[in-house]
Scaffold this motif. Sequence first.
Motif, PDB file in Angstrom:
ATOM      1  N   GLU A  72       0.851  -1.182   0.000  1.00 57.04           N
ATOM      2  CA  GLU A  72       0.000   0.000   0.000  1.00 57.04           C
ATOM      3  C   GLU A  72       0.896   1.244   0.000  1.00 57.04           C
ATOM      4  N   LYS A  73       0.283   2.375   0.201  1.00 58.44           N
ATOM      5  CA  LYS A  73       1.045   3.620   0.247  1.00 58.44           C
ATOM      6  C   LYS A  73       2.097   3.548   1.352  1.00 58.44           C
ATOM      7  N   ASP A  74       3.253   4.128   1.099  1.00 57.42           N
ATOM      8  CA  ASP A  74       4.355   4.154   2.061  1.00 57.42           C
ATOM      9  C   ASP A  74       4.913   2.762   2.360  1.00 57.42           C
ATOM     10  N   GLY A  75       4.796   1.846   1.412  1.00 59.53           N
ATOM     11  CA  GLY A  75       5.432   0.547   1.553  1.00 59.53           C
ATOM     12  C   GLY A  75       4.803  -0.391   2.559  1.00 59.53           C
ATOM     13  N   ILE A  76       3.610  -0.081   3.016  1.00 56.32           N
ATOM     14  CA  ILE A  76       2.961  -0.887   4.057  1.00 56.32           C
ATOM     15  C   ILE A  76       2.357  -2.157   3.453  1.00 56.32           C
ATOM     16  N   PHE A  77       2.452  -3.260   4.189  1.00 57.32           N
ATOM     17  CA  PHE A  77       1.833  -4.508   3.762  1.00 57.32           C
ATOM     18  C   PHE A  77       1.287  -5.260   4.967  1.00 57.32           C
ATOM     19  N   GLN A  78       0.297  -6.105   4.707  1.00 53.60           N
ATOM     20  CA  GLN A  78      -0.235  -7.004   5.738  1.00 53.60           C
ATOM     21  C   GLN A  78      -0.958  -8.157   5.045  1.00 53.60           C
ATOM     22  N   PHE A  79      -0.718  -9.363   5.551  1.00 53.18           N
ATOM     23  CA  PHE A  79      -1.439 -10.530   5.036  1.00 53.18           C
ATOM     24  C   PHE A  79      -1.538 -11.568   6.134  1.00 53.18           C
ATOM     25  N   GLN A  80      -2.420 -12.524   5.918  1.00 54.51           N
ATOM     26  CA  GLN A  80      -2.639 -13.582   6.894  1.00 54.51           C
ATOM     27  C   GLN A  80      -2.434 -14.951   6.251  1.00 54.51           C
ATOM     28  N   LEU A  81      -1.888 -15.863   7.018  1.00 54.09           N
ATOM     29  CA  LEU A  81      -1.751 -17.254   6.622  1.00 54.09           C
ATOM     30  C   LEU A  81      -2.567 -18.102   7.579  1.00 54.09           C
ATOM     31  N   GLU A  82      -3.256 -19.089   7.050  1.00 54.26           N
ATOM     32  CA  GLU A  82      -4.195 -19.856   7.858  1.00 54.26           C
ATOM     33  C   GLU A  82      -3.529 -20.851   8.796  1.00 54.26           C
ATOM     34  N   THR A  83      -2.388 -21.407   8.388  1.00 52.90           N
ATOM     35  CA  THR A  83      -1.774 -22.463   9.191  1.00 52.90           C
ATOM     36  C   THR A  83      -0.270 -22.249   9.295  1.00 52.90           C
ATOM     37  N   PRO A  84       0.365 -22.756  10.345  1.00 53.09           N
ATOM     38  CA  PRO A  84       1.825 -22.751  10.425  1.00 53.09           C
ATOM     39  C   PRO A  84       2.398 -23.635   9.316  1.00 53.09           C
ATOM     40  N   GLY A  85       3.668 -23.496   9.072  1.00 49.07           N
ATOM     41  CA  GLY A  85       4.325 -24.302   8.046  1.00 49.07           C
ATOM     42  C   GLY A  85       5.576 -23.618   7.540  1.00 49.07           C
ATOM     43  N   ASN A  86       6.204 -24.221   6.557  1.00 48.13           N
ATOM     44  CA  ASN A  86       7.402 -23.649   5.931  1.00 48.13           C
ATOM     45  C   ASN A  86       7.000 -22.915   4.658  1.00 48.13           C
ATOM     46  N   TYR A  87       7.276 -21.614   4.622  1.00 52.90           N
ATOM     47  CA  TYR A  87       6.898 -20.771   3.491  1.00 52.90           C
ATOM     48  C   TYR A  87       8.123 -19.996   2.993  1.00 52.90           C
ATOM     49  N   ARG A  88       7.970 -19.422   1.813  1.00 54.80           N
ATOM     50  CA  ARG A  88       8.913 -18.427   1.303  1.00 54.80           C
ATOM     51  C   ARG A  88       8.150 -17.167   0.968  1.00 54.80           C
ATOM     52  N   LEU A  89       8.730 -16.021   1.321  1.00 56.04           N
ATOM     53  CA  LEU A  89       8.183 -14.727   0.942  1.00 56.04           C
ATOM     54  C   LEU A  89       9.088 -14.142  -0.132  1.00 56.04           C
ATOM     55  N   ILE A  90       8.508 -13.907  -1.317  1.00 52.71           N
ATOM     56  CA  ILE A  90       9.276 -13.372  -2.437  1.00 52.71           C
ATOM     57  C   ILE A  90       8.802 -11.953  -2.709  1.00 52.71           C
ATOM     58  N   ILE A  91       9.747 -11.024  -2.664  1.00 55.83           N
ATOM     59  CA  ILE A  91       9.432  -9.607  -2.831  1.00 55.83           C
ATOM     60  C   ILE A  91       9.947  -9.153  -4.187  1.00 55.83           C
ATOM     61  N   LEU A  92       9.041  -8.666  -5.012  1.00 58.22           N
ATOM     62  CA  LEU A  92       9.373  -8.183  -6.349  1.00 58.22           C
ATOM     63  C   LEU A  92       9.180  -6.669  -6.346  1.00 58.22           C
ATOM     64  N   PRO A  93      10.248  -5.911  -6.098  1.00 54.41           N
ATOM     65  CA  PRO A  93      10.117  -4.467  -5.905  1.00 54.41           C
ATOM     66  C   PRO A  93      10.509  -3.644  -7.130  1.00 54.41           C
ATOM     67  N   LEU A  94      10.110  -2.408  -7.135  1.00 51.49           N
ATOM     68  CA  LEU A  94      10.513  -1.479  -8.172  1.00 51.49           C
ATOM     69  C   LEU A  94      11.872  -0.889  -7.813  1.00 51.49           C
ATOM     70  N   ASN A  95      12.785  -0.859  -8.800  1.00 52.34           N
ATOM     71  CA  ASN A  95      14.102  -0.229  -8.660  1.00 52.34           C
ATOM     72  C   ASN A  95      15.021  -0.899  -7.647  1.00 52.34           C
ATOM     73  N   HIS A  96      14.717  -2.113  -7.242  1.00 53.12           N
ATOM     74  CA  HIS A  96      15.551  -2.854  -6.302  1.00 53.12           C
ATOM     75  C   HIS A  96      15.611  -4.317  -6.721  1.00 53.12           C
TER      76      HIS A  96
END
Length: 572
Positions: A72-96
């Motif tokens: 969202e504005k100012d780089g803010i994010f929030q999300f929920q996952l339903e269960t514990p487990g092993n995940y990966r978070l992949i960030i696809l940013p502009l100019n980075h």
Amino acid sequence: MKYISITFGLLMCWQILLLPSKSFCSITISGVIYGANEKPVEFANLTVVDADDGSLSEDAISYSPVKKINTEKDGIFQFQLETPGNYRLIILPLNHEITSIPLPLQNDNDEIKMKIFLAPIGYLDLLTEFNIYGNWNNFQFTASEKMKKQANGTFIFEKEYTSDTLSYIITIPIELMYLTFPRSNNLNVSSNAGFYSINNYGALTSQIISRDRHFKIIFDPSKIIQHRKEQLPKVIIENNHQDLGRIINLYLEYHRKLIDLSKKYWDHKTKYDEEIDYKNELVSYYKYMEDIFLEENEPLIVRQSAAVYRLLSFMSHSDADVDSIMIPNILEILPFNSNFWSFLPEGVSAITRSYKNINMKKQLLRNFEEQNPVKKVRAIALASLTHMAQYYNEKDKLIELYNELKSKYGDVKEIEFELKISKPDISSDLCVGIILPEFKLKLLNVDKVITNNDLIGKYYLIDFWSTWCSGCVASIKYLQNLYEKYKDKNFTILSVSFDNKEKTINKFQEEKYRMPWINAFVGRENHQKIYKDFEILSLPKAFLVDPDGKIVAGSDELMGENIVKTVDRILK
């Protein structure tokens, strides 16, 4: 009274359903993404995948996302996952740069707050050319068009299109891809775009609108942040999740090490026109990871993470030896039945490379196949066993293992490759002891060809490669060592390039490796024939051939540093 209780219960259920979106059994992850200038990013896409959907050795996001959001504005994010487990978070940013981080989540009803600081694109100063592709060519990277460089250092691309919206990606020329390893070739940079989105292939695209359907795209590399701080990317966990913070930053430290050493290599190469060996700098990092996973006072999940990263470094750099003494230590922290292998499923086959005893290799792989709870891990273990049976020409065993692999794991996309090349009816085509298929290849830069018959009477290594293949490029230093060692001992090398143009190879050899042995070029019209004849589904691929024209080694025996060990063993 009974009806009142039921009614009251139903009312309570409805009240629960009408509560705010955070559920009673969910994990909330929130925070802010900052750029290299410590200001919130303009735009970034966040994709969460299961750890075994891909692996930490990849940054691709063309998998099945568990969650996918934009900041969202100012780089803010929030999300929920339903269960514990092993995940990966992949960030696809502009100019980075793209950033991938592990998320081993163990607790229900958890709330994790983090600040993520991204690294700048660290190689724009090495590039003098930029290409572009987009919706006008169905996002075909191979059909990229060259941007025109201007006197002021900017790059311009103009296009007439049938729609009033043009979507595009700025990238680097395919012949310069070796400069970017281990980074992505898509730059994810801003230009004069109006807005940004993620296309169906998981890539960040820019959009520009023009009512007259004439588009002019201007890219100014000087406006992209180039200053690289040593500690980027990094993640700060803001509440009581110190172990998770350590796990993430241990991985990012590995990622930083690769990029920093890569840039150091090219700075030195550009300045002095010579190569440097940074193996010693890597060794100190490996020792650091080993100290962590061997330290009994460390939390188990931190030790497991360090073991995964140590194995990942072994897979990324074949000269980073994981010896047979260290493997039992890794397996003690990461036993066959650990679901932590989901972060690096291909590690189950890589971990067997240091064992010379074939039966021990087979037993390790079978243990993974029988005991691991992650289907993809089990599939890769059995696929490796199947490949071994094919390589050693164990025909009856191959039929048995192939049928088992197909029936148990035929739906696992990561083993489609093995299912194609391990069919019993083609098992004997390119095994040890078989005559190498006949070939007739054009020599590089001259109007001559080379055939099998020209090489009868000597040992030779035929290496199929391309300048855009990072694994191929990484192997050339070993080929150089072999060539210098054995060139006067009835041995030579035949490098066969799949690049589209001979001038691409010439430029590579002028700027990086001279490759003073025999070089051949496969024209695009002959690609499919060579792929078929030599069963090439991925690069690099190599065969060691004896003076009679018979294959004496191939497969993993000729990958990375194993090339030197195998040739030494056979020629000495």
